[in-house]
Design a protein around this motif. Structure first.
Motif, PDB file in Angstrom:
ATOM      1  N   ARG A 127       0.822  -1.219   0.000  1.00 32.87           N
ATOM      2  CA  ARG A 127       0.000   0.000   0.000  1.00 32.87           C
ATOM      3  C   ARG A 127       0.853   1.265   0.000  1.00 32.87           C
ATOM      4  N   LEU A 149      -0.596   4.163  -1.916  1.00 33.46           N
ATOM      5  CA  LEU A 149      -1.930   4.608  -1.507  1.00 33.46           C
ATOM      6  C   LEU A 149      -1.846   5.403  -0.212  1.00 33.46           C
ATOM      7  N   ASP A 168      -9.553  -1.962  -0.330  1.00 32.32           N
ATOM      8  CA  ASP A 168      -8.539  -1.404  -1.229  1.00 32.32           C
ATOM      9  C   ASP A 168      -9.158  -0.432  -2.217  1.00 32.32           C
ATOM     10  N   ARG A 186      -8.089   3.445  -2.712  1.00 29.64           N
ATOM     11  CA  ARG A 186      -7.697   4.014  -4.002  1.00 29.64           C
ATOM     12  C   ARG A 186      -8.504   5.276  -4.310  1.00 29.64           C
ATOM     13  N   GLU A 187      -9.788   5.229  -4.007  1.00 28.64           N
ATOM     14  CA  GLU A 187     -10.636   6.402  -4.244  1.00 28.64           C
ATOM     15  C   GLU A 187     -10.210   7.570  -3.358  1.00 28.64           C
ATOM     16  N   THR A 227      -7.244   8.035  -2.096  1.00 32.80           N
ATOM     17  CA  THR A 227      -5.927   8.495  -2.552  1.00 32.80           C
ATOM     18  C   THR A 227      -6.071   9.528  -3.669  1.00 32.80           C
ATOM     19  N   THR A 228      -6.933   9.242  -4.627  1.00 35.51           N
ATOM     20  CA  THR A 228      -7.177  10.203  -5.711  1.00 35.51           C
ATOM     21  C   THR A 228      -7.710  11.517  -5.150  1.00 35.51           C
TER      22      THR A 228
END
Length: 532
Positions: free
Chosen positions: A423, A426, A452, A456-457, A459-460
């Motif tokens: 990760r 992330l 996960d 990821r969402e 992180t964006t």
């Protein structure tokens, strides 16, 4: 080293349990005694102490690779592992060093008194004489950051296959304060050392969280129920005229709890008790809570002030050995009856108590007792099958923990930091805040509980909504709300909020909730007054 590196590679390249066991068993059959002893130590979490800091390794690796340090630091989070990053960026070796696993560990330990120049020269020579996979293992020996996807239980299964020794017996032999420095392969695995076994604890029986209706367990009278206490699980051993207190993590705690001396003096030789070490209020007959016990955990000697503020008591659960006989194969109710008889005549001044059974004879009544567990200073209930033996490790069916639902509070994320390992790319480590008037006050960190895909969402989102940076930490707009779950709350002068949470994690992402509706600092303080 070549054979151990091959084992590490094989373990990393498969998720099949039987194949992992077969690879380890082959290694244990063929490796030299010193190497396989160190392999057992590494696979069971006994790492050699770190001899060189990671900052120096980063700098030396960048220099050896002929790249700027900033470029190395850019590569590291992409790879996600420091040892692997170093192994990948270094140029090809110019020669071959043939040294065993135990030989490398001995060489690294010999650097303890060396200066930085000697350490750097040694590391650079090693890197230049090892292919990438062996470099990776060598770096792990320095940093101690092993994650090989193998549990100690799986390693013990492989060891049993390689040696023909019963797995349960090997599990017992691998308990306690051993290292390759104080034993050898014959003494630990294939031989029998009566002196070493005097201090050795038994493998702990562990419970699964109850994930079915209690009624599905069958007749209520087939189960003993008791409170789930929030302390340090331990085994008290009295053998050979001496006594030992071991934690579940196989750490010797005897010196940290001098109260054990009075308990041991009241017990006969050949006694092993499984129980919970608690900070205890003898005036009220209630536990003081884990927060009071915690300051004693990391100390080798305990000052008189702490002894007075948090006197220790052992709440006894089970009797594993009596008069030198191993009782673990006997039914739980028979072991408990012996334990009750042993403790019945002890003076009140001896800080050892039998964990009380909850005398409610139907599941509905027991559920009501569970709901009031926090009022008794407990986390919920334990359910133990009366006919069960004392097994090693976690096995479904005989012992269940029926914990209370966690405490929860809604909070807003204000800081984010990238994770590590897989990760590393992330943002997974977050700091959360509650309202205090118009201000936001940070009160806890959490990094688990989401999928996960959610990480990821987020992180964006973090990359698009960063307002400031502090090294690896990003300040973000206070917009994302999460429900934080935790097991306990305590006062903490070290934190700006004045509180600290026990085992915080993200229960869910509250996409439906605006920041204006997150909890307040007053809400936290009210929870502290009720549950702290």
């Amino acid at each position: 080293m070549k054979d151990f590196a091959a084992l590490v590679t094989a373990l990393d390249q498969t998720t099949r349990t039987n194949l992992k066991v077969a690879e380890m068993a082959d290694y244990f059959r063929t490796a030299p005694d010193d190497d396989r002893l160190w392999a057992v130590a590494l696979l069971s979490g006994r790492r050699p102490r770190r001899s060189i800091t990671t900052n120096k390794l980063r700098l030396w690796a960048a220099e050896a690779a002929g790249i700027a340090l900033w470029l190395f630091e850019t590569c590291y989070p992409v790879v996600g592992d420091l040892s692997e990053t170093i192994a990948l960026i270094l140029p090809a070796p110019t020669h071959r060093i043939e040294t065993s696993l135990s030989g490398w560990i001995a060489d690294l330990r010999a650097l303890d008194g060396a200066d930085d120049a000697a350490r750097r020269a040694f590391v650079l020579r090693a890197w230049d004489g090892l292919p990438p996979v062996e470099r990776f293992v060598f770096n792990k020996l320095i940093t101690g950051g092993w994650r090989m996807g193998v549990s100690q239980k799986l390693m013990t299964r492989a060891l049993a296959a390689a040696t023909g020794i019963d797995q349960a017996e090997l599990t017992h032999r691998l308990m306690g304060d051993w290292s390759p420095d104080n034993t050898d392969w014959a003494g630990l695995i294939t031989g029998h050392d009566p002196a070493a076994s005097l201090s050795r604890p038994y493998p702990f029986a562990l419970a699964h969280q109850l994930d079915l209706a209690p009624e599905d367990l069958g007749e209520r009278d087939h189960w003993l129920a008791e409170d789930k206490w929030d302390g340090i699980r331990g085994q008290l051993i009295k053998r050979g005229g001496d006594y030992y207190l071991w934690s579940r993590g196989e750490e010797l705690m005897t010196d940290r709890f001098p109260e054990v001396a009075a308990i041991a003096a009241a017990l006969p030789d050949g006694t092993v008790i499984d129980g919970e070490v608690l900070a205890w209020d003898h005036a009220t007959g209630r536990p003081l809570g884990f927060a009071k016990l915690q300051p004693r955990i990391g100390r080798k000697t305990v000052p008189k002030r702490l002894l007075a503020e948090a006197p220790a008591l052992i709440m006894a659960y089970d009797l594993l050995e009596w008069q030198g006989d191993d009782l673990r194969a006997r039914p739980f109710d028979a072991r408990r009856a012996l334990l009750a008889g042993l403790l019945r005549d002890l003076p009140e001044t001896v800080p050892l108590r039998l964990s009380p059974a909850i005398a409610v004879h139907d599941w509905a009544g027991l559920a009501a007792m569970r709901a009031k567990a926090r009022d008794r200073g407990a986390e919920g209930l334990m359910l133990k099958r009366c006919a069960a033996p004392y097994h090693a490790g976690r096995r479904r069916g005989d012992i269940w923990k029926w914990k209370l639902d966690p405490l929860t509070i809604d909070a807003v994320m204000i800081y984010a930091q990238a994770g590590s390992g897989r990760r590393a790319t992330l943002y997974t480590d977050f700091t959360f805040a509650v309202r205090d008037g118009a201000a936001l006050v940070p009160f806890t960190k959490a990094y688990s509980g989401l999928t996960d895909a959610e990480f990821r969402e987020i992180t964006t989102w973090v990359r698009a909504h960063t307002t400031d940076r502090f090294g690896p930490v990003r300040a973000v707009r206070p917009e994302l709300v999460f429900e934080i779950a935790f097991e306990g709350i305590q006062a903490s002068p070290r934190h700006k909020s004045g509180v600290a949470l026990r085992f915080p994690r993200m229960l869910r992402w509250r996409r439906d909730k605006p920041v204006a509706e997150v909890a307040s600092l007053d809400d936290l303080k009210a929870m502290l007054a009720q549950f702290g």
